[in-house]
Design an enzyme around this catalytic site. Structure first.
Site, PDB file in Angstrom:
ATOM      1  N   LYS A 223       0.958  -1.162   0.023  1.00  0.00           N
ATOM      2  CA  LYS A 223       0.077  -0.162   0.098  1.00  0.00           C
ATOM      3  C   LYS A 223       0.974   1.189  -0.151  1.00  0.00           C
ATOM      4  O   LYS A 223       0.699   2.204  -0.739  1.00  0.00           O
ATOM      5  CB  LYS A 223      -0.847  -0.093   1.075  1.00  0.00           C
ATOM      6  CG  LYS A 223      -1.259   1.298   1.766  1.00  0.00           C
ATOM      7  CD  LYS A 223      -2.378   2.042   0.946  1.00  0.00           C
ATOM      8  CE  LYS A 223      -2.529   3.306   1.353  1.00  0.00           C
ATOM      9  NZ  LYS A 223      -2.172   3.817   2.816  1.00  0.00           N
TER      10      LYS A 223
HETATM   11  O1  8HG Z   1      -4.487   8.866  -1.133  1.00  0.00           O
HETATM   12  C1  8HG Z   1      -4.615   8.018  -0.444  1.00  0.00           C
HETATM   13  N1  8HG Z   1      -4.960   6.671  -0.889  1.00  0.00           N
HETATM   14  C2  8HG Z   1      -5.092   5.574  -0.047  1.00  0.00           C
HETATM   15  N2  8HG Z   1      -5.523   4.433  -0.559  1.00  0.00           N
HETATM   16  N3  8HG Z   1      -4.717   5.729   1.161  1.00  0.00           N
HETATM   17  C3  8HG Z   1      -4.308   6.970   1.652  1.00  0.00           C
HETATM   18  C4  8HG Z   1      -4.109   7.906   0.935  1.00  0.00           C
HETATM   19  N4  8HG Z   1      -3.628   9.037   1.681  1.00  0.00           N
HETATM   20  C5  8HG Z   1      -3.412   8.526   2.942  1.00  0.00           C
HETATM   21  O2  8HG Z   1      -2.991   9.075   3.771  1.00  0.00           O
HETATM   22  N5  8HG Z   1      -3.817   7.360   2.884  1.00  0.00           N
HETATM   23  C6  8HG Z   1      -3.662   6.296   4.201  1.00  0.00           C
HETATM   24  O3  8HG Z   1      -4.843   6.093   4.419  1.00  0.00           O
HETATM   25  C7  8HG Z   1      -3.080   6.722   5.256  1.00  0.00           C
HETATM   26  C8  8HG Z   1      -3.661   6.167   6.231  1.00  0.00           C
HETATM   27  O4  8HG Z   1      -3.426   5.100   6.652  1.00  0.00           O
HETATM   28  C9  8HG Z   1      -5.002   6.171   6.082  1.00  0.00           C
HETATM   29  C10 8HG Z   1      -5.821   7.466   6.543  1.00  0.00           C
HETATM   30  O5  8HG Z   1      -7.194   7.674   6.098  1.00  0.00           O
END
Ligand code: 8HG
Length: 292
Positions: A223
């Protein structure tokens, strides 16, 4: 085709006229960037590539305050992905009903082209973390090791270069609120110090090669690797699956008991070269609407 009609100089400022698919809130609140904050007057101020920028949307124009043409051309055109036609992307994704809804919600979103070292450290911090805490930790690291920059009499801090982080120990990193991730950040700094070109080399690989090499760093799983390559290496087939994307995908597409790697594979196959864009519209939609 780019998404604006022309660029004007107005005193110390630069104005992009009649821009399409560009909303600061969508761009900065969709989860890809951690260093932008809204001001009381409705503009946003952020730090990127060693510069402070204040930017405002006014009707269909975007104002870049105190910005030379040289800075605009060398830094912000790429950073804001201004040469890409997002209406075409939205049109292609909108053949799918769910994506149509998500794109409609976040139609002003753009994928920023951010700096790879900053993004690597930032997304190591993001693992199992919450956005407000991620933002605070990055701010503290910048205040402690980054270069001070003044704007309108206020102090801002650039994200530190790897050389500026040379003396950062695990304990000092922990003091910035990054918890168990301190040792991963420390090891990443050491690795980049001993091989300064490593992130550029990884960026030059194809999407799968890039993903694989990023996961060789401790603290970077599938991820986090997807986020780094999507937000700083222009690898647009990346499909980061966090809890929000997982919920959205399970809600709209796949069975509830499907594993994260399967959701990632499904997303990449379904959306191909637009996977990263699809993921971002979905992440923003799911998070802002708190879908379950
Ligand atoms: O843009 C993002 N996409 C995804 N799939 N996950 C993200 C993004 N930005 C971000 O901070 N995250 C993750 O999501 C970090 C953290 O684990 C969580 C916050 O909702």
């Amino acid at each position: 085709m780019s998404s604006y009609s022309k660029i004007e100089i107005s005193g110390p400022d630069i104005i992009i006229k009649d821009i399409q698919n560009f909303e600061l809130r969508d761009i900065f609140d969709c989860g890809q960037a951690f260093r932008w904050n809204k001001t009381e007057s409705g503009s946003y101020i952020g730090v990127a590539f060693g510069r402070v920028l204040e930017v405002r949307k006014r009707e269909n124009d975007v104002i870049f305050y105190d910005c030379s043409m040289e800075e605009f051309n060398n830094t912000w055109i790429e950073y804001f992905d201004l040469e890409r036609d997002y209406s075409k992307i939205i049109e292609e994704l909108s053949v799918d009903e769910t994506l149509k809804m998500a794109c409609d919600f976040g139609k002003g979103m753009r994928l920023l082209q951010q700096e790879p070292f900053e993004l690597t450290i930032s997304f190591i911090i993001s693992a199992n973390n919450q956005i407000p805490r991620i933002k605070r930790s990055i701010e503290r690291i910048s205040e402690r090791w980054g270069r001070k920059i003044y704007y309108k009499g206020n102090e801002y801090y650039a994200f530190p270069t790897v050389d500026e982080l040379r003396e950062a120990g695990i304990e000092e990193l922990e003091q910035c609120g990054v918890g168990f991730r301190a040792k991963y950040i420390y090891e990443t700094i050491q690795r980049v110090l001993s091989d300064k070109d490593i992130l550029n080399r990884i960026k030059s690989l194809d999407d799968d090669g890039c993903h694989k090499e990023l996961m060789e760093f401790k603290g970077i799983g599938p991820k986090v690797a997807d986020c780094i390559m999507l937000f700083s290496m222009q690898k647009y087939s990346a499909f980061p699956v966090d809890v929000w994307v997982k919920r959205a995908m399970q809600h709209f597409y796949v069975a509830p008991d499907v594993t994260l790697p399967k959701i990632r594979k499904y997303g990449r196959e379904k959306f191909g070269e637009l996977g990263g864009f699809a993921q971002q519209y979905l992440f923003y939609y799911a998070r802002e609407n708190n879908i379950l």
